[in-house]
Every structure is written in C-alpha cells, then in structure tokens.
Design a protein around this motif. Structure first.
Motif, PDB file in Angstrom:
ATOM      1  N   SER A 247       3.278  10.489  -6.653  1.00  0.00           N
ATOM      2  CA  SER A 247       2.874  10.387  -5.247  1.00  0.00           C
ATOM      3  C   SER A 247       2.585   8.957  -4.810  1.00  0.00           C
ATOM      4  N   GLN A 248       2.211   8.089  -5.738  1.00  0.00           N
ATOM      5  CA  GLN A 248       1.863   6.719  -5.370  1.00  0.00           C
ATOM      6  C   GLN A 248       3.054   5.758  -5.453  1.00  0.00           C
ATOM      7  N   GLU A 249       4.164   6.223  -5.996  1.00  0.00           N
ATOM      8  CA  GLU A 249       5.335   5.349  -6.093  1.00  0.00           C
ATOM      9  C   GLU A 249       5.928   5.125  -4.708  1.00  0.00           C
ATOM     10  N   ARG A 250       6.582   3.967  -4.520  1.00  0.00           N
ATOM     11  CA  ARG A 250       7.082   3.614  -3.200  1.00  0.00           C
ATOM     12  C   ARG A 250       8.495   3.059  -3.287  1.00  0.00           C
ATOM     13  N   GLU A 251       9.157   3.036  -2.134  1.00  0.00           N
ATOM     14  CA  GLU A 251      10.519   2.509  -2.058  1.00  0.00           C
ATOM     15  C   GLU A 251      10.479   0.984  -2.051  1.00  0.00           C
ATOM     16  N   PHE A 252      11.384   0.363  -2.795  1.00  0.00           N
ATOM     17  CA  PHE A 252      11.518  -1.087  -2.818  1.00  0.00           C
ATOM     18  C   PHE A 252      12.746  -1.449  -1.990  1.00  0.00           C
ATOM     19  N   LYS A 253      12.540  -2.134  -0.868  1.00  0.00           N
ATOM     20  CA  LYS A 253      13.622  -2.376   0.084  1.00  0.00           C
ATOM     21  C   LYS A 253      14.302  -3.729  -0.121  1.00  0.00           C
ATOM     22  N   HIS A 254      13.838  -4.521  -1.061  1.00  0.00           N
ATOM     23  CA  HIS A 254      14.441  -5.825  -1.326  1.00  0.00           C
ATOM     24  C   HIS A 254      15.137  -5.780  -2.685  1.00  0.00           C
TER      25      HIS A 254
END
Length: 479
Positions: A247-254
């Motif tokens: 749940s705490q993981e996030r998308e890396f857009k770079h």
C-alpha cells in the motif's frame, strides 16, 4: 494491546540523523539518536517493520538487560541472573557478538566467552543439558555492548547485517555498502522527483538503492530470513501481512541512469538490477564520464569515484579534474553529490561545494559534498535570485564542522573503533551460489526473474500470488 519495549537500530557514523528521520516517518515513538545508533520504542510489529523497511539500519537489537560491570566476573554473574529458558531451549543453538569500548575490557571475544559460559552453566545446573554454539547460523543471536562499566545485553532480531539486501549477485572491486548508498541518497533529499544519474556506477548499488527509495519499496523484500523468525514468539501471520503490504509503494515517473567505462562493471550492474526486478526503472550502459553530456531532463548526480585506496587509477587527480569539468559544462541547472576521501581530489574538482558532510566508507573518513551547478558567473546567478547555500545548509555546515573539530579529515578509524566492526563486510562480496542459498526464482513486476528469500512468490499487484498461502517458506518443499 501489544506490549511495547525498547529497541536499538545500529547504523554507520554520520547516518544517525537519516536513520532517526526514517524511524520518525514510520510513526515510531521515543526516537533518540546516539553514536552509530538510534534508540526507540515499539511493539513486535514495529520491530518487524524496522528490519524490513529501514534503508539505513545495519541491525535491530532488542535490549533485555542493562547492568554495570567492572570486571569479567561481574558480567558472568549478571548474565546468570537471567532465566535463559525464556529465550533459548536446549535443542537450540546460539551465538554471542560483543562490542566493547572500555579500559577494563580489552578483548571483545573474551567478553563473548563469559556471556556464553554463564548461559551454558545455568542450563547445566538446571537441566543437566546445554544448548550448542553455532557461529554461522544460530537460532538465537545475542549482542552485548559495553561502554566503560555500562553494559547492555540484547537479542539481535536481524541476524545477518541488514546491508546484505539479497539482490547482489556479483560485485566489482570495493563495492559501496548498500546502507551507506541509501544514506547518501536520503541525505541528498532526492525522493524520485527527478531523473537520477551515477556516471561511475560500478556494480549498481546506488542505482538500485535509488530505485527502492523512489518507489518506496522495502529493502527487505529480497532478504532470505531474519533472526526473529527463529524466536519462540515469532508471529508468522503478522510478518506475512507486513511482507505482502504494497500500500505504501508508489509510481516512479522519472528514470535512473548508470554509466561505467568498465564493461565488466556494466554487466555486473545489469545482473544485480535484474535480480532486483528493476530493469524498467534503471538503464545502464558503457560510457566514460569524460563523454558525459547534458541530460535533457532535470536530474541529480550522486556518485562514488575511485579514491586511489582500494581501487587504483592511472591518473587519480586527472580523473577528478575531469569530473569537475564535466559537471561545470555538462550538468548546468542540476545538483551533483560526490563522495570521496582525499582533499587533493576535491581540490581538483575546482568547484565550490554548498555543503560538506563527513561520512565513513569502511574505515575511511570521507566527505560527501554537494555541488549546485548553474550557468554563467556566481555573481550573476546570485543577482538573479539564485541561492547557492540555503539557511538549512549553512546550519548543517556549522554542525558538521563541530563534528569534525577533534578529528583530522581523512583519518582512519582505529581497529578497535571499526565502524560497526564486523558489519563492514561488503568489500568481499562474491558471486552467490543460488542453489546453495536455497533461493528460488520468481517473476517481478517487469517480468524479469527475481530471487526472494524463500522461494514463495510475493504478489506484485498483477498476476497471481505464487502459492504463498500465508506461509513464508517451507524447507521441505522441493524446487
């Protein structure tokens, strides 16, 4: 409500504030930074999460007794007062690690022997039997820390040092310690909001640690096991819940880029990145730093060039002069961070740092310096409202100078002052035998093979869970 207790997170000198911030962000209580450690309080879940999620901790200790001792006999008697049947059975093995800073206790191994003797003697007197010692893979690992006459005996909940993430399949000469790499990245303030570049990436440690931080992935994902899993009160369901929580993981857009002039280093980095399942986030290719050109997107450079200590280079000072030239002309509008050891090397960079932070790389007292790159003259940059050094950086610089006041730059730690002693072992990494390690393959989010600690798959949002069924591993299950 789960009972709370004292905990200690060990780290490297200079990383204490970073570790304290990590713990605070986890919502941990009573966080207090000390010398190469941070103390805090928490329950069983806190201890599991600290082992699994912290990027800058070497190990997590659970103190079970504090006492004073003026001699070895005092240590022996105090240890015998503990009812060891609460922690160790006669069918279990144990080991004792000792860290000693005392005029009275000169040899840490002798202290460890006294602790062992007290435990064994108590079992013999009570049961006629005794638990065995296992240095390599004990069921219970104990840690005794002595500072003058103050003693703390703890259960080591981590086991193998937490810097051994589990993704490293091969390494080049003198690889950067994973905990130090993560600390450098967190110290820079980078959280995945720009591209990340290491133009001298070696085996890819900074690249992988950057990806984990950018995606907020727990560094413990690749670990095979923790010491607390062998404790009598181990809660497998609770740890499964922590391990599988995305749940705490996030998308890396770079994106993350690594370069090295050595093709062996490039291939090693690619192998480690594939093992971590991060090939979509990281690109590595062979390229000399002297051929580096201005990136199109906003970026940060964090790098650890050769110092001429464990890695030799034919023209060390020329290398640093080249680094300064590339940063000045081909990294305008961005920040660069460089970790190095020799003052004369930094002099060759020829740029004014906005901050200098003392950090130990093994026994070498290095400095981690930030360079803010801008186009044109400093006077013009300031006149246009540019800030070379923030108020916070000025404050930190003042603190760091006090930190260095009684030590010379480039000083080596004394042998008895080793930076967490046996935990600085990453410089002798060898290729892992995956069969021997009993690691099994799994598919990561990018579709590449990943190796987890148990062979049971972790659900990564898409696709199916590879049959964990609430269990972390089954030693009897065939590959």
């Amino acid at each position: 409500m789960e009972q709370k207790f004292e905990l200690i997170a060990k780290t490297f000198m200079g990383l204490e504030p970073v570790l304290a911030k990590e713990l605070t962000q986890m919502g941990v209580q009573d966080v207090k930074a000390g010398r190469r450690m941070v103390s805090f309080t928490g329950d069983k879940e806190t201890m599991y999460r600290a082992n699994f999620q912290l990027h800058t901790a070497i190990r997590i200790l659970k103190p079970i007794r504090h006492f004073k001792a003026n001699c070895a006999d005092d240590v022996y008697e105090e240890i015998k007062k503990i009812d060891w049947t609460d922690y160790i059975g006669t069918d279990k093995t144990f080991a004792v690690d000792a860290v000693v800073f005392s005029e009275e206790f000169r040899h840490s191994k002798f202290v460890a022997y006294k602790v062992k003797d007290a435990i064994v003697d108590q079992f013999r007197e009570k049961t006629g039997k005794r638990p065995n010692i296992s240095v390599a893979n004990p069921d219970i690992r104990l840690n005794i820390h002595i500072a003058e006459d103050q003693c703390t005996l703890s259960l080591d909940s981590s086991g193998e040092s937490l810097h051994r993430r589990g993704y490293r399949q091969e390494s080049v000469e003198a690889p950067l310690n994973e905990v130090l790499a993560a600390g450098m990245i967190l110290m820079s303030g980078w959280q995945g909001d720009t591209d990340f570049i290491d133009p001298m990436c070696g085996s890819g440690t900074l690249l992988i640690e950057a990806a984990l931080i950018a995606k907020n992935m727990a560094p413990g994902l690749f670990r095979k096991e923790y010491a607390f899993e062998k404790w009598p009160d181990f809660d497998a369901d609770l740890f499964d819940k922590i391990y599988n929580d995305e749940s705490q993981e996030r998308e890396f857009k770079h994106h993350i880029y690594g370069y090295d002039c050595d093709i062996k280093a490039v291939n090693t980095a690619l192998m480690n990145i594939k093992a971590a399942g991060l090939t979509n986030e990281i690109t590595v290719r062979q390229q000399d730093f002297k051929d580096f050109t201005q990136p199109q997107a906003k970026s940060i450079i964090i790098t650890n060039p050769p110092y001429g200590e464990r890695i030799s280079t034919p023209d060390l000072l020329g290398t640093y002069k080249m680094i300064g030239e590339r940063l000045k002309h081909q990294f305008k509008g961005n920040d660069a961070w460089v970790l190095s050891y020799r003052e004369e090397c930094f002099d060759q960079i020829g740029l004014k740092p906005s901050i200098k932070i003392p950090l130990y790389n093994g026994s070498l007292e290095c400095e981690f310096r930030k360079y803010q790159m801008f186009d044109g003259r400093l006077k013009d940059f300031r006149s246009e409202g540019g800030i070379v050094k923030t108020e916070e950086e000025k404050r930190q610089m003042a603190e760091k100078h006090r930190f260095k006041k009684n030590r010379e730059f480039k000083q080596r730690l004394e042998e008895t002052e080793q930076n967490e002693e046996a935990d600085i072992r990453s410089f002798t990494f060898h290729r892992h035998d995956l069969k021997q390690d009993n690691r099994r393959e799994r598919k990561g989010r990018d579709g590449h093979e990943r190796f987890d600690r148990s062979g049971k798959g972790r659900s990564f949002g898409k696709g199916k869970d590879f049959g964990r069924k609430g269990r972390r591993f089954d030693d009897d299950e065939e590959d």
